[in-house]
Design an enzyme around this catalytic site. Structure first.
Site, PDB file in Angstrom:
ATOM      1  N   ALA A  19      20.365  -0.536 -26.219  1.00  0.00           N
ATOM      2  CA  ALA A  19      21.739  -0.145 -25.876  1.00  0.00           C
ATOM      3  C   ALA A  19      22.610  -1.319 -25.454  1.00  0.00           C
ATOM      4  O   ALA A  19      23.723  -1.116 -24.971  1.00  0.00           O
ATOM      5  CB  ALA A  19      21.721   0.907 -24.767  1.00  0.00           C
ATOM      6  N   ASN A  96      16.979   4.439 -29.779  1.00  0.00           N
ATOM      7  CA  ASN A  96      17.906   3.793 -30.703  1.00  0.00           C
ATOM      8  C   ASN A  96      17.390   2.436 -31.185  1.00  0.00           C
ATOM      9  O   ASN A  96      17.743   1.994 -32.269  1.00  0.00           O
ATOM     10  CB  ASN A  96      19.267   3.614 -30.025  1.00  0.00           C
ATOM     11  CG  ASN A  96      20.173   2.678 -30.795  1.00  0.00           C
ATOM     12  OD1 ASN A  96      20.704   3.029 -31.843  1.00  0.00           O
ATOM     13  ND2 ASN A  96      20.338   1.469 -30.284  1.00  0.00           N
ATOM     14  N   SER A 155      16.500   6.477 -40.252  1.00  0.00           N
ATOM     15  CA  SER A 155      17.262   5.827 -41.313  1.00  0.00           C
ATOM     16  C   SER A 155      17.107   6.586 -42.617  1.00  0.00           C
ATOM     17  O   SER A 155      16.071   7.192 -42.888  1.00  0.00           O
ATOM     18  CB  SER A 155      16.761   4.388 -41.502  1.00  0.00           C
ATOM     19  OG  SER A 155      17.283   3.802 -42.673  1.00  0.00           O
ATOM     20  N   TYR A 168       9.671  -0.817 -43.610  1.00  0.00           N
ATOM     21  CA  TYR A 168      10.708  -0.254 -42.744  1.00  0.00           C
ATOM     22  C   TYR A 168      10.884   1.234 -43.019  1.00  0.00           C
ATOM     23  O   TYR A 168      10.958   2.050 -42.094  1.00  0.00           O
ATOM     24  CB  TYR A 168      12.019  -1.005 -42.980  1.00  0.00           C
ATOM     25  CG  TYR A 168      13.211  -0.482 -42.228  1.00  0.00           C
ATOM     26  CD1 TYR A 168      13.333  -0.658 -40.853  1.00  0.00           C
ATOM     27  CD2 TYR A 168      14.247   0.164 -42.900  1.00  0.00           C
ATOM     28  CE1 TYR A 168      14.446  -0.188 -40.166  1.00  0.00           C
ATOM     29  CE2 TYR A 168      15.363   0.633 -42.218  1.00  0.00           C
ATOM     30  CZ  TYR A 168      15.455   0.452 -40.855  1.00  0.00           C
ATOM     31  OH  TYR A 168      16.556   0.914 -40.172  1.00  0.00           O
ATOM     32  N   ALA A 170       8.700   3.283 -44.262  1.00  0.00           N
ATOM     33  CA  ALA A 170       7.514   3.993 -43.776  1.00  0.00           C
ATOM     34  C   ALA A 170       7.572   4.185 -42.272  1.00  0.00           C
ATOM     35  O   ALA A 170       7.232   5.264 -41.748  1.00  0.00           O
ATOM     36  CB  ALA A 170       6.251   3.220 -44.158  1.00  0.00           C
TER      37      ALA A 170
END
Length: 267
Positions: A19, A96, A155, A168, A170
């Site tokens: 963050a 995040n 994503s 990425y 996976a």
């Protein structure tokens, strides 16, 4: 009641990973603006975390910088215990932190069969193991409180696949499936678990650098794949995250919401 904020967080305490900048910063500020009782701003870089915590404190909302590498279980445990001691029990967790890890930038990888196994770990460290670590540490407290919201940023690479981003993709797909499992395990305790699937966000660059970025033919070609003809902003992610953390989403769990400008559509 007329005038009541449907996204009011009713003083709950949030822990937001990654963050210190970008979407994570936007998420932390959105939660603060909607009556979070306190925000633990996590980032691998303590100075970034402190800068965002100071922004939140300026709004009159309690906040602390909680430095940790989310891929390190002991580091996350120390950060969460510090945050709870300073702010109170955590019932909102936003996973995040992502991309290629705490000290790397995202870029296209070689074809999968040309990559080395040791290159895969940097994607799994933050994007999957980091999510598992944070949930493993936060969930017992949520169960004790009898409530909780977990939101994980995944994503479209994991949802629909992306060439030259196999590891990425996976890792993000794994985090997405993990959220569904947690939704089934934790639902009886009043805890929801959902995911937000992103595509490309606009990079944080100076005005001149951004102009050069958009002048690049490869970027123009990529942008043409977006129905809304723009890359995302941190605030685009923050709105959906806020909704999923609020009571407005109390009967939603185990779901994945594409927030992607129409790069791909949900089936």
């Amino acid at each position: 009641m007329i005038g009541k904020d449907p996204l009011d967080l009713n003083g709950q305490i949030a822990f937001v990973t990654g963050a210190g900048q970008g979407a994570g910063r936007a998420i932390a500020l959105a939660l603060a603006h909607h009556n979070a009782g306190g925000i633990a701003v996590n980032d691998f870089v303590s100075e970034r975390a402190q800068a965002v915590a100071d922004e939140i404190l300026a709004l009159g909302i309690p906040a602390v910088a909680a430095q940790a590498d989310v891929g390190d279980h002991a580091s996350v445990q120390a950060a969460m215990h510090f945050a709870e001691k300073a702010l109170g029990p955590i019932t909102l967790l936003v996973n995040n932190a992502g991309n290629a890890g705490p000290s790397a930038t995202m870029q296209l990888s070689p074809l999968f069969w040309e990559s080395a196994p040791e290159d895969w770990d940097r994607f799994f460290h933050t994007n999957l193991k980091g999510v598992m670590n944070c949930c493993h540490i936060a969930l017992p407290g949520m169960v004790k409180q009898g409530k909780g919201r977990i939101v994980t940023i995944v994503s479209d690479s994991g949802r629909v696949g992306e060439a030259r981003l196999a590891a990425y993709s996976a890792a993000k797909a794994g985090a997405n499936g993990f959220m569904r499992s947690i939704a089934k395990e934790a639902g009886r305790y009043g805890i929801t678990a959902n995911a937000i699937s992103l595509s490309t966000l606009e990079p944080q660059l100076s005005e001149d650098e951004l102009a050069a970025f958009y002048a690049n033919d490869r970027v123009k070609s990529q942008l043409s794949r977006y129905t809304l003809r723009r890359f995302g902003q941190g605030e685009d992610v923050a709105g959906m995250t806020l909704f999923l953390c609020s009571d407005a989403a109390a009967w939603i769990t185990g779901q994945t919401y594409p927030v992607n400008g129409g790069f791909s559509f949900a089936q």
